[in-house]
Design a protein around this motif. Structure first.
Motif, PDB file in Angstrom:
ATOM      1  N   PRO A  35       1.046  -0.777   0.488  1.00  0.00           N
ATOM      2  CA  PRO A  35       0.044   0.038   0.628  1.00  0.00           C
ATOM      3  C   PRO A  35       0.746   1.279  -0.009  1.00  0.00           C
ATOM      4  CG  PRO A  35      -0.330  -1.071   2.272  1.00  0.00           C
ATOM      5  CD  PRO A  35       0.648  -2.138   1.055  1.00  0.00           C
ATOM      6  N   ASP A  36       0.516   2.267  -0.416  1.00  0.00           N
ATOM      7  CA  ASP A  36       1.115   3.416  -0.244  1.00  0.00           C
ATOM      8  C   ASP A  36       0.191   4.457   0.366  1.00  0.00           C
ATOM      9  OD1 ASP A  36       2.488   5.526  -1.221  1.00  0.00           O
ATOM     10  OD2 ASP A  36       0.872   6.375  -2.603  1.00  0.00           O
ATOM     11  N   ASP A  37       1.207   4.150   1.935  1.00  0.00           N
ATOM     12  CA  ASP A  37       0.951   4.843   3.044  1.00  0.00           C
ATOM     13  C   ASP A  37       2.158   6.062   3.367  1.00  0.00           C
ATOM     14  OD1 ASP A  37      -1.468   3.360   3.216  1.00  0.00           O
ATOM     15  OD2 ASP A  37      -0.424   1.589   4.895  1.00  0.00           O
ATOM     16  N   LEU A  38       2.757   5.548   2.803  1.00  0.00           N
ATOM     17  CA  LEU A  38       3.768   6.807   3.061  1.00  0.00           C
ATOM     18  C   LEU A  38       4.345   7.978   2.200  1.00  0.00           C
ATOM     19  CD1 LEU A  38       6.771   4.310   4.678  1.00  0.00           C
ATOM     20  CD2 LEU A  38       5.333   6.349   6.116  1.00  0.00           C
ATOM     21  N   ASP A  39       4.034   7.721   0.369  1.00  0.00           N
ATOM     22  CA  ASP A  39       4.399   8.486  -0.073  1.00  0.00           C
ATOM     23  C   ASP A  39       5.741   9.211  -0.108  1.00  0.00           C
ATOM     24  OD1 ASP A  39       3.244  10.203  -2.376  1.00  0.00           O
ATOM     25  OD2 ASP A  39       2.487  12.216  -0.894  1.00  0.00           O
ATOM     26  N   TYR A  40       6.167   7.994  -1.171  1.00  0.00           N
ATOM     27  CA  TYR A  40       7.921   8.297  -1.130  1.00  0.00           C
ATOM     28  C   TYR A  40       7.620   7.883  -2.763  1.00  0.00           C
ATOM     29  CZ  TYR A  40       9.263   7.543   3.556  1.00  0.00           C
ATOM     30  OH  TYR A  40       9.242   7.793   4.750  1.00  0.00           O
ATOM     31  N   TRP A  41       7.279   9.369  -3.577  1.00  0.00           N
ATOM     32  CA  TRP A  41       7.141   9.009  -4.905  1.00  0.00           C
ATOM     33  C   TRP A  41       7.816   9.982  -5.239  1.00  0.00           C
ATOM     34  CZ3 TRP A  41       4.897   5.600  -7.760  1.00  0.00           C
ATOM     35  CH2 TRP A  41       3.574   4.862  -7.073  1.00  0.00           C
ATOM     36  N   LEU A  42       8.693  11.079  -5.260  1.00  0.00           N
ATOM     37  CA  LEU A  42      10.013  11.827  -5.458  1.00  0.00           C
ATOM     38  C   LEU A  42      10.711  11.898  -4.476  1.00  0.00           C
ATOM     39  CD1 LEU A  42       7.911  14.507  -6.340  1.00  0.00           C
ATOM     40  CD2 LEU A  42       8.713  12.638  -7.951  1.00  0.00           C
ATOM     41  N   GLN A  43      11.972  12.641  -4.539  1.00  0.00           N
ATOM     42  CA  GLN A  43      13.089  13.469  -4.306  1.00  0.00           C
ATOM     43  C   GLN A  43      12.646  13.902  -2.573  1.00  0.00           C
ATOM     44  OE1 GLN A  43      16.094  11.857  -4.077  1.00  0.00           O
ATOM     45  NE2 GLN A  43      16.978  12.499  -1.946  1.00  0.00           N
ATOM     46  N   PRO A  44      12.692  13.337  -1.644  1.00  0.00           N
ATOM     47  CA  PRO A  44      12.061  13.768  -0.101  1.00  0.00           C
ATOM     48  C   PRO A  44      13.007  14.876   0.045  1.00  0.00           C
ATOM     49  CG  PRO A  44      13.439  11.954   0.923  1.00  0.00           C
ATOM     50  CD  PRO A  44      13.142  11.763  -0.626  1.00  0.00           C
ATOM     51  N   GLU A  45      11.782  15.759   1.158  1.00  0.00           N
ATOM     52  CA  GLU A  45      12.596  17.316   1.578  1.00  0.00           C
ATOM     53  C   GLU A  45      12.828  17.022   2.693  1.00  0.00           C
ATOM     54  OE1 GLU A  45      12.920  19.880   0.039  1.00  0.00           O
ATOM     55  OE2 GLU A  45      11.934  19.219  -1.824  1.00  0.00           O
ATOM     56  N   LEU A  46      14.300  17.417   3.209  1.00  0.00           N
ATOM     57  CA  LEU A  46      15.388  17.299   4.221  1.00  0.00           C
ATOM     58  C   LEU A  46      14.221  17.406   5.871  1.00  0.00           C
ATOM     59  CD1 LEU A  46      18.068  17.356   5.777  1.00  0.00           C
ATOM     60  CD2 LEU A  46      17.506  20.213   6.994  1.00  0.00           C
ATOM     61  N   ARG A  47      13.150  18.014   5.389  1.00  0.00           N
ATOM     62  CA  ARG A  47      12.308  17.246   7.385  1.00  0.00           C
ATOM     63  C   ARG A  47      11.615  15.297   6.860  1.00  0.00           C
ATOM     64  NH1 ARG A  47       7.170  16.770   6.409  1.00  0.00           N
ATOM     65  NH2 ARG A  47       6.738  17.325   5.230  1.00  0.00           N
ATOM     66  N   ARG A  48      11.614  15.208   5.326  1.00  0.00           N
ATOM     67  CA  ARG A  48      11.280  14.044   5.693  1.00  0.00           C
ATOM     68  C   ARG A  48      11.908  13.065   5.535  1.00  0.00           C
ATOM     69  NH1 ARG A  48       6.682  12.392   2.425  1.00  0.00           N
ATOM     70  NH2 ARG A  48       7.202  10.399   3.123  1.00  0.00           N
ATOM     71  N   VAL A  49      13.694  13.269   5.712  1.00  0.00           N
ATOM     72  CA  VAL A  49      14.820  12.598   5.906  1.00  0.00           C
ATOM     73  C   VAL A  49      15.007  12.348   6.988  1.00  0.00           C
ATOM     74  CG1 VAL A  49      17.283  12.469   5.589  1.00  0.00           C
ATOM     75  CG2 VAL A  49      15.475  13.129   3.751  1.00  0.00           C
ATOM     76  N   LEU A  50      14.440  13.592   8.093  1.00  0.00           N
ATOM     77  CA  LEU A  50      15.122  13.165   9.198  1.00  0.00           C
ATOM     78  C   LEU A  50      13.336  12.791  10.701  1.00  0.00           C
ATOM     79  CD1 LEU A  50      16.744  16.879   9.916  1.00  0.00           C
ATOM     80  CD2 LEU A  50      17.976  14.974   9.001  1.00  0.00           C
ATOM     81  N   ASP A  51      12.623  12.506   9.547  1.00  0.00           N
ATOM     82  CA  ASP A  51      10.941  12.254  10.080  1.00  0.00           C
ATOM     83  C   ASP A  51      11.430  10.864   9.928  1.00  0.00           C
ATOM     84  OD1 ASP A  51      11.187  13.692  11.996  1.00  0.00           O
ATOM     85  OD2 ASP A  51       9.362  15.248  10.458  1.00  0.00           O
TER      86      ASP A  51
END
Length: 895
Positions: A386-402
């Motif tokens: 399932p697409d529960d995390l929405d990782y389609w594009l290169q994430p921003e720094l906030r998504r990298v740290l969380d």
């Protein structure tokens, strides 16, 4: 008229003519009636104003009389009044008053003059006067006014004033109390703004020094660059050579070439392990190749994680004969041993860092479930993620740290800890086991590698986050983030001094604003005082205070987090694998590092916004200096035009953004979402674009979009915006005239403050308090029309003559400037009103001409003669419709 219009023999043109005449007579009568009503209302208003003026005039005249009369005149008035007030009743009759005035002025009083005196000064209309009314009457007689004028002119001409000097005019004519209060309030505001500018500059300087010294951006950048470069360039895989049986001559791939699960394990074992777990002093490439030839296959396999028990009778034949490197070992120097703590480099990273804890491996794992598509059985075998995390594009720094804790430590994807100071063979054996049990599986959405190092000289912790994200398209997104922070923020005592000064300045600002609030509330009441106090400048002051308090709270929590990390590190041991014997302390350390990194990132974001809050205080200070306020005044006066232009501009810009999203969204990451496309189009507007990437969708489409965008947005709309701003800027610049320069105004304010501090003059705030104790009330007082002259300020408010002359003169100049600006504005309004009326009349005449022409053509057309009578009403309405517009214009004019 109505009977004539009912004549059936009349043509439509004649009927229209009489209808126009009738309407014109009606409009004229209506206008005459309305004007008559307005005249009556005006006369009633004048009578009411005259009564109110007569009612309130006694107090004003009494105060003015006391100001204009000398002590000798007052004594003379008292003696004359007592002479005729024989019964001590406190009043004198009309006839007695006339005798008194004739005796005091040594001349007969004319009947007309005496009648006007009684009308003006007998406020209660009882036919007699008390002493107060009598003294006002004496001060306002023609002879007394002439004597006062001659005395003031003599004083002015005998002084140092030159002919044409405004001080001569202002001394004689004086200024109204309202103009005086406006000048004093203006000077107080300018002085306050000037002082606020200096205090705001001090706050900004102390804040800048504090932030730059606490975060030490030059050192954190050097740490970030060194570690990032090492991981990206030296953690390689895909070597040329049969590793482990041969020494890898060249690693052709880096972490950004990891595109599959197998690539991840190859990169980790061959590239990252040698970097994070060093085992000896590195030698040159030739010597490294020679050492590799000296070891047999069994040793090579053992170094890559295969235990000796599983190698069996594998040949371990060394170099034929003696190894050339056997007698050519590295000679350790005592200085190097002291630096490393022995003849080992394990536990060290890039020579100057010490590894703390080791490496933490964790992942987000989403369990698979049945597919919901209608063709899942015919086109797909198995389950879906399932697409529960929405990782389609290169994430921003906030998504990298969380990381989403809901999907961490799932079955099969438990968090792993690879301890520091562990041999490479053991680390690779653990990694081989994880690979064999599919720790990284299709259900894995993200893998986080956290590696922490400590710089002892800087006393800094550098967490290294290496993130691999498997999106739903099967591509692995890669990112590396190094976010160093210092464990000891106050390495020098003077940093305490800087922070304390910044806090003291904030406390000073808080006390000043609180005192100002209290003064408004006590003088104007809770509701009215607060309403008077609330404005944009005061809101900016409180915003800067509240924002600074938020920063202080975040900074305090950050210091507590650093204290907890230091306490944990004190419980560790440098030579212990994993630093801590207790695994719970190790887990707590990594969790606390995660928390501190996120808080550090948030704190830096908040601190980055604080300069803009301080800039708002600068703009508030600039508003008091005409030359500095040109920018803010230009933006303020052009704000309406800029807003309406912005509506059109952003509408057009959004259209181009949507078009770019459709054209390039499926081919470029920078246009994949609307926010990214909006930012990319903005960069194209500024000239930052890659034409090679744009033309990939087709030259024709790229040409059309690019040419239309450049012509419409860049060349036309942006120049229109510039024209709007420059037009208003020219008006603002011409309006300041010969305004004082910044240094001249600053020198004047400092000179005045010095004189006040020396006790030579009174502060303008104290003068305003004496002149009008209720100055916080913005409503006009009945005494505002009173004339104030220099001697009034000297006698009544104890000002020195020189300061009184200067204040009255400057208030007079300010009043003259404002009067000229007001006259100019009124002339512009009248001109615009006349232009509007002329335009309306022109439109009316054009409409009437067109209607009459159409009516005439219909009467001359033989095809319509038989049906002319049935079309009379429509013709009349058509031909006379414009007359109704003129009636509406006349009505609007009367309103």
């Amino acid at each position: 008229m109505s009977e004539l219009m009912q004549d059936k023999d009349m043509s439509p043109l004649e009927k229209c003519y009489y209808r126009v005449i009738e309407k014109e007579d009606y409009v004229k009568d209506t206008i005459a009636d309305v004007k008559q009503v307005l005249e009556e209302l005006k006369r009633d208003s004048e009578r009411a104003a005259e009564k109110a003026k007569a009612k309130a005039g006694g107090k004003r005249r009494l105060q003015a009389a006391k100001h204009n009369l000398s002590h000798g005149h007052r004594q003379k008035c008292s003696e004359a009044f007592k002479k005729y007030d024989t019964n001590d009743s406190g009043y004198i009759t009309v006839m007695e008053l006339r005798k008194v005035l004739e005796e005091m002025h040594d001349r007969p009083v004319e009947e007309e003059e005496f009648t006007q005196v009684m009308k003006d000064f007998d406020t209660n209309r009882d036919g007699r006067m008390d002493f107060e009314e009598f003294m006002v009457c004496f001060a306002y007689t023609d002879q007394q006014r002439d004597q006062y004028f001659e005395a003031q002119m003599g004083k002015a001409l005998n002084s140092e004033y030159k002919v044409g000097d405004s001080r001569m005019t202002s001394r004689v004519e004086g200024v109204t109390l309202k103009s005086l209060k406006r000048y004093l309030q203006k000077e107080i505001d300018e002085t306050s703004s000037c002082m606020q500018f200096m205090w705001a500059a001090a706050i900004f300087c102390f804040f800048a020094i504090s932030v730059s010294q606490h975060f030490r951006f030059d050192q954190t950048f050097a740490i970030d660059e060194a570690i990032t470069w090492d991981v990206e360039q030296n953690a390689n895989f895909a070597f040329s050579g049969i590793v482990p049986f041969e020494n890898g001559r060249m690693g052709h791939k880096t972490m950004y070439d990891v595109n599959s699960i197998a690539d991840f394990w190859s990169w980790f074992q061959m590239g990252l392990v040698p970097v994070f777990w060093p085992t000896g002093w590195d030698v040159s490439e030739v010597r490294a190749n020679t050492q590799a030839e000296c070891s047999g296959p069994k040793d090579a396999l053992n170094n890559f994680g295969w235990p000796a028990s599983r190698l069996g009778n594998k040949s371990d034949a060394p170099w034929n004969g003696s190894c050339p490197e056997g007698s050519n070992e590295v000679q350790w120097q005592q200085e190097v041993e002291n630096f490393l703590g022995g003849q080992k480099v394990d536990g060290h990273y890039l020579l100057y860092f010490s590894i703390v804890g080791g490496v933490r491996l964790r992942q987000e794992r989403v369990p698979s479930r049945d597919c919901a598509t209608p063709y899942s059985k015919s086109a797909h075998v198995g389950k879906c993620i399932p697409d529960d995390l929405d990782y389609w594009l290169q994430p921003e720094l906030r998504r990298v740290l969380d990381i989403d804790e809901r999907f961490v430590n799932q079955a099969g994807g438990e968090t792993q800890y690879l301890l520091s100071r562990t041999p490479q063979s053991e680390v690779r054996e653990i990694l081989t086991g994880l690979e064999n049990r599919m720790w990284f599986s299709p259900s894995t959405r993200r893998v986080d590698i956290l590696f922490t190092v400590y710089h002892p000289q800087l006393r800094a912790i550098a967490p290294i986050y290496i993130v691999f994200i498997m999106n739903e398209a099967g591509h692995i997104l890669k990112d590396i983030e190094v976010i160093p922070f210092f464990l000891h923020q106050y390495r020098n005592p003077w940093l305490y001094f800087v922070d304390i000064c910044w806090v003291l300045l904030l406390i000073k600002l808080f006390l000043e604003e609180s005192r100002d609030v209290w003064r408004h509330l006590t003088k104007g009441g809770c509701i009215h005082g607060f309403a008077v106090y609330i404005n944009l400048p005061n809101f900016v002051d409180w915003l800067s205070i509240v924002y600074a308090v938020v920063l202080i709270i975040f900074w305090a929590t950050h210091l507590f987090d650093l204290a907890e990390i230091r306490q944990l590190m004190d419980q560790g041991q440098a030579l212990e694998p994993g630093t801590w014997v207790d695994s719970g302390l190790r887990k707590e350390f990594f969790s606390l590092v995660d928390h501190t990194v996120r808080k550090t990132h948030l704190l830096r974001t908040l601190a980055a916004a604080y300069p803009f809050v301080i800039v708002s205080r600068f703009l508030k200070a600039f508003a008091s200096q005409p030359r500095l306020a040109m920018v803010t005044n230009t933006l303020s006066k052009a704000s309406v035009d800029i807003f309406h232009f912005g509506v059109v501009f952003f509408s057009v810009f959004t259209i181009f953004t949507m078009s770019a999203l459709i054209l390039w969204g499926g081919d470029s990451e920078y246009f994949a979402t609307f926010p990214r496309a909006f930012n990319s189009v903005f960069r194209i507007m500024l000239g930052d674009f890659d034409w090679t990437e744009l033309r990939e969708i087709g030259r024709a489409q790229a040409y059309l979009w690019f040419w239309f965008f450049m012509w419409l947005v860049n060349l036309i709309m942006l120049n229109m915006l510039l024209a709007i701003v420059m037009d208003v800027y020219g008006d603002v610049k011409s309006g300041i005239g010969s305004a004082k320069t910044l240094w001249a105004q600053s020198f004047e304010i400092l000179r005045r403050q010095w004189e006040v501090w020396k006790g030579r003059i009174l502060s303008y705030a104290e003068i305003l308090e004496r002149v009008d104790p209720d100055f916080l009330d913005e409503e006009d007082d009945e005494d505002d029309a009173e004339t104030v002259r220099p001697e009034n300020l000297v006698q009544t408010h104890n000002l020195k003559e020189e300061q009184a002359d200067e204040i009255i003169d400057e208030a007079y100049k300010l009043h003259e400037r404002e009067a000229k600006q007001s006259d100019s504005a009124d002339q512009l309004k009248k001109a615009a009103r006349i232009e509007t009326k002329v335009l309306q009349m022109h439109q009316f005449m054009n409409g009437m001409e067109a209607s009459l022409r159409a009516t005439y053509q219909q009467t001359q057309n033989p095809r319509h003669q038989n049906t002319a009578s049935s079309q009379d009403d429509s013709v009349e309405n058509s031909s006379c419709s414009s007359r109704g517009h003129e009636e509406g214009a006349d009505t609007a004019e009367l309103g």
